[in-house]
Motif scaffolding. Structure first.
Motif, PDB file in Angstrom:
ATOM      1  N   THR A   1       0.839  -1.196   0.000  1.00  0.00           N
ATOM      2  CA  THR A   1       0.000   0.000   0.000  1.00  0.00           C
ATOM      3  C   THR A   1       0.880   1.253   0.000  1.00  0.00           C
ATOM      4  O   THR A   1       2.098   1.175   0.130  1.00  0.00           O
ATOM      5  CB  THR A   1      -0.897   0.023   1.245  1.00  0.00           C
ATOM      6  N   ALA A   2       0.225   2.402  -0.092  1.00  0.00           N
ATOM      7  CA  ALA A   2       0.965   3.666  -0.060  1.00  0.00           C
ATOM      8  C   ALA A   2       1.744   3.822   1.240  1.00  0.00           C
ATOM      9  O   ALA A   2       2.797   4.459   1.272  1.00  0.00           O
ATOM     10  CB  ALA A   2      -0.005   4.842  -0.234  1.00  0.00           C
ATOM     11  N   GLY A   3       1.273   3.204   2.305  1.00  0.00           N
ATOM     12  CA  GLY A   3       1.959   3.276   3.580  1.00  0.00           C
ATOM     13  C   GLY A   3       3.007   2.209   3.780  1.00  0.00           C
ATOM     14  O   GLY A   3       3.666   2.174   4.834  1.00  0.00           O
ATOM     15  N   GLY A   4       3.170   1.315   2.803  1.00  0.00           N
ATOM     16  CA  GLY A   4       4.212   0.300   2.876  1.00  0.00           C
ATOM     17  C   GLY A   4       3.750  -1.059   3.384  1.00  0.00           C
ATOM     18  O   GLY A   4       4.573  -1.975   3.496  1.00  0.00           O
ATOM     19  N   ARG A   5       2.469  -1.238   3.667  1.00  0.00           N
ATOM     20  CA  ARG A   5       1.986  -2.540   4.138  1.00  0.00           C
ATOM     21  C   ARG A   5       1.832  -3.493   2.959  1.00  0.00           C
ATOM     22  O   ARG A   5       1.190  -3.166   1.960  1.00  0.00           O
ATOM     23  CB  ARG A   5       0.645  -2.385   4.860  1.00  0.00           C
TER      24      ARG A   5
ATOM     25  N   ASP B   1       8.991  10.017   1.535  1.00  0.00           N
ATOM     26  CA  ASP B   1       9.128  11.036   0.488  1.00  0.00           C
ATOM     27  C   ASP B   1       8.389  10.670  -0.793  1.00  0.00           C
ATOM     28  O   ASP B   1       8.278  11.501  -1.704  1.00  0.00           O
ATOM     29  CB  ASP B   1      10.603  11.261   0.159  1.00  0.00           C
ATOM     30  N   GLY B   2       7.945   9.409  -0.912  1.00  0.00           N
ATOM     31  CA  GLY B   2       7.315   8.967  -2.154  1.00  0.00           C
ATOM     32  C   GLY B   2       8.290   8.861  -3.301  1.00  0.00           C
ATOM     33  O   GLY B   2       7.915   9.024  -4.463  1.00  0.00           O
TER      34      GLY B   2
ATOM     35  N   GLY C   1      -1.487  12.305  -8.791  1.00  0.00           N
ATOM     36  CA  GLY C   1      -0.046  12.295  -8.600  1.00  0.00           C
ATOM     37  C   GLY C   1       0.388  11.800  -7.233  1.00  0.00           C
ATOM     38  O   GLY C   1       1.579  11.824  -6.920  1.00  0.00           O
ATOM     39  N   GLU C   2      -0.568  11.337  -6.419  1.00  0.00           N
ATOM     40  CA  GLU C   2      -0.236  10.817  -5.099  1.00  0.00           C
ATOM     41  C   GLU C   2       0.128   9.333  -5.201  1.00  0.00           C
ATOM     42  O   GLU C   2      -0.388   8.608  -6.066  1.00  0.00           O
ATOM     43  CB  GLU C   2      -1.420  10.991  -4.143  1.00  0.00           C
ATOM     44  N   VAL C   3       1.004   8.887  -4.303  1.00  0.00           N
ATOM     45  CA  VAL C   3       1.381   7.473  -4.287  1.00  0.00           C
ATOM     46  C   VAL C   3       0.186   6.638  -3.856  1.00  0.00           C
ATOM     47  O   VAL C   3      -0.401   6.875  -2.786  1.00  0.00           O
ATOM     48  CB  VAL C   3       2.568   7.229  -3.327  1.00  0.00           C
ATOM     49  N   SER C   4      -0.162   5.662  -4.690  1.00  0.00           N
ATOM     50  CA  SER C   4      -1.290   4.784  -4.367  1.00  0.00           C
ATOM     51  C   SER C   4      -0.824   3.404  -3.915  1.00  0.00           C
ATOM     52  O   SER C   4      -1.525   2.715  -3.172  1.00  0.00           O
ATOM     53  CB  SER C   4      -2.207   4.641  -5.589  1.00  0.00           C
ATOM     54  N   SER C   5       0.363   2.995  -4.373  1.00  0.00           N
ATOM     55  CA  SER C   5       0.908   1.689  -3.973  1.00  0.00           C
ATOM     56  C   SER C   5       2.384   1.642  -4.368  1.00  0.00           C
ATOM     57  O   SER C   5       2.898   2.549  -5.033  1.00  0.00           O
ATOM     58  CB  SER C   5       0.138   0.543  -4.629  1.00  0.00           C
ATOM     59  N   TRP C   6       3.046   0.574  -3.941  1.00  0.00           N
ATOM     60  CA  TRP C   6       4.456   0.369  -4.256  1.00  0.00           C
ATOM     61  C   TRP C   6       4.655  -1.036  -4.803  1.00  0.00           C
ATOM     62  O   TRP C   6       3.957  -1.973  -4.411  1.00  0.00           O
ATOM     63  CB  TRP C   6       5.325   0.509  -2.999  1.00  0.00           C
ATOM     64  N   VAL C   7       5.642  -1.182  -5.689  1.00  0.00           N
ATOM     65  CA  VAL C   7       6.052  -2.500  -6.164  1.00  0.00           C
ATOM     66  C   VAL C   7       7.557  -2.628  -5.962  1.00  0.00           C
ATOM     67  O   VAL C   7       8.323  -1.741  -6.365  1.00  0.00           O
ATOM     68  CB  VAL C   7       5.709  -2.720  -7.652  1.00  0.00           C
ATOM     69  N   ALA C   8       7.959  -3.703  -5.300  1.00  0.00           N
ATOM     70  CA  ALA C   8       9.375  -3.935  -4.998  1.00  0.00           C
ATOM     71  C   ALA C   8       9.862  -5.198  -5.692  1.00  0.00           C
ATOM     72  O   ALA C   8       9.171  -6.218  -5.701  1.00  0.00           O
ATOM     73  CB  ALA C   8       9.585  -4.059  -3.487  1.00  0.00           C
ATOM     74  N   ALA C   9      11.046  -5.118  -6.285  1.00  0.00           N
ATOM     75  CA  ALA C   9      11.717  -6.275  -6.883  1.00  0.00           C
ATOM     76  C   ALA C   9      13.032  -6.493  -6.144  1.00  0.00           C
ATOM     77  O   ALA C   9      13.828  -5.562  -5.993  1.00  0.00           O
ATOM     78  CB  ALA C   9      11.978  -6.038  -8.373  1.00  0.00           C
ATOM     79  N   CYS C  10      13.258  -7.717  -5.676  1.00  0.00           N
ATOM     80  CA  CYS C  10      14.428  -8.032  -4.857  1.00  0.00           C
ATOM     81  C   CYS C  10      15.237  -9.147  -5.520  1.00  0.00           C
ATOM     82  O   CYS C  10      14.754 -10.268  -5.659  1.00  0.00           O
ATOM     83  CB  CYS C  10      14.009  -8.464  -3.453  1.00  0.00           C
TER      84      CYS C  10
END
Length: 362
Positions: free
Chosen positions: A31-35, A76-77, A108-117
């Motif tokens: 989520t935008a908050g990192g969950r 910081d987004g 333009g607000e962060v709605s979610s995040w995608v991480a690749a590791c």
């Protein structure tokens, strides 16, 4: 795919990370908050998460020393990319190259995040081992150089005393013997200095801010002013780009190349050396050092970079044969390359390429 767990979907019934099982890296959506809301099986296997259970995100798995950097990007987004330690299901940490990008809504607000590791543990540990080995090598070389220099100083000192006390009594052959002894001491000192420089060039370069190569070249020309004046030559330096490089090693590289061109001038003709540079289409810093000197056979274009390689006899040109070998090691340690082109009597051109990406250094 049922192996990808998440709390919502895209609205068409297909999980947003349903394609992720084919990816060769661990993937997480948050989520935008990192969950964390979804992850693929590669992340589940590493983190030791059971199938179908709630996923865990980066914050729960990052090493305490690495977590603050990600949390700053989250606040910081901003996109995040770094080598970080992640705790696996077995409780042990492994190094991963982590890349996290934000998704933004229409406002333009962060709605979610995608991480690749990507697992880079073996690479990072091998790099650390190499750095330690190179540090040990440099320390050994420094100690050895000091220990070798001490007896040379004594030979030089006693030779000078002998010359001062007995010089007037020596015949021509005796004075020649003394001159040869002093010349041999000077050669060995130079050789020790060059071997030490070569060992230092073996060390992997550290990522640094950009270096102004024009300023570095100006300092090198100033250092070589006496040699330039003695040769009657000219060194022309055009505009040079900046580069992500070790400043001391760039100075060593340019000094070796320019000094080499001055040394191998054609007999009776003052050398003319041109230094130029540019940024190539791939973003790499390209440096060119060209001269109108003796040149060399095309078949020697690789041999001249070998340690202690001399194309001319010791009596013809001074030096240990290490200068160009040091240049190659410096270029390679920056992930780059150096090549040479020449022809007998038609001069030589040395081309150096230093990539802009500091992560490509070895």
């Amino acid at each position: 795919m049922t192996t990808v767990a998440r709390s919502d979907d895209r609205g068409d019934g297909e999980p947003a990370l349903g394609w992720a099982e084919a990816a060769p890296v661990a993937l997480i959506e948050a989520t935008a908050g990192g969950r964390a809301t979804a992850c693929n099986d590669r992340w589940r296997d590493f983190a030791g998460l059971g199938p179908g259970g709630p996923p865990e995100g980066l914050a729960e798995r990052l090493h305490p020393e690495d977590a603050p950097a990600w949390l700053r990007s989250l606040a910081d987004g901003a996109p995040f990319e770094a080598d970080c330690r992640l705790r696996g299901g077995d409780g042990r940490h492994r190094w991963f190259r982590i890349r996290v990008a934000p998704r933004r809504d229409a406002a333009g607000e962060v709605s979610s995040w995608v991480a690749a590791c990507s697992d880079v543990d073996d690479l990072v540990r091998a790099r650390d081992d190499l750095r330690r080995a190179c540090a040990d090598l440099e320390q050994f070389a420094s100690i050895a150089a000091h220990d070798l220099q001490e007896p040379l100083r004594k030979v030089q000192a006693f030779g000078e005393r002998l010359a001062a006390r007995c010089g007037p009594l020596l015949d021509e052959r005796g004075r020649d013997y003394l001159a040869r002894m002093f010349a041999a001491v000077a050669r060995l000192r130079g050789l020790i200095r060059d071997v030490l420089a070569y060992s230092r060039a073996e060390a992997p370069c550290r990522p640094t801010p950009r270096v102004d190569l024009s300023a570095v070249a100006a300092e090198v020309v100033d250092d070589l002013a006496e040699a330039i004046e003695r040769s009657g030559g000219v060194v022309e330096v055009g505009p040079l780009p900046t580069a992500r490089a070790d400043p001391a090693q760039m100075r060593q590289l340019l000094q070796n190349l320019i000094a080499n061109s001055l040394k191998f001038a054609r007999p009776g003709e003052p050398p003319r050396v041109r230094v130029s540079g540019r940024v190539d289409p791939g973003g790499a810093c390209a440096i060119e050092v060209a001269d109108d000197g003796l040149g060399f056979e095309p078949g020697d274009a690789e041999r001249i970079f070998e340690p202690f390689r001399r194309l001319h006899g010791r009596g013809e040109r001074e030096g240990s044969g290490m200068g160009l070998a040091i240049c190659r090691r410096i270029a390679e340690r920056h992930g780059g390359s150096i090549t040479a082109e020449g022809a007998p009597g038609a001069g030589a051109v040395f081309r150096v390429s230093i990539p802009d990406d500091p992560t490509s250094t070895r």
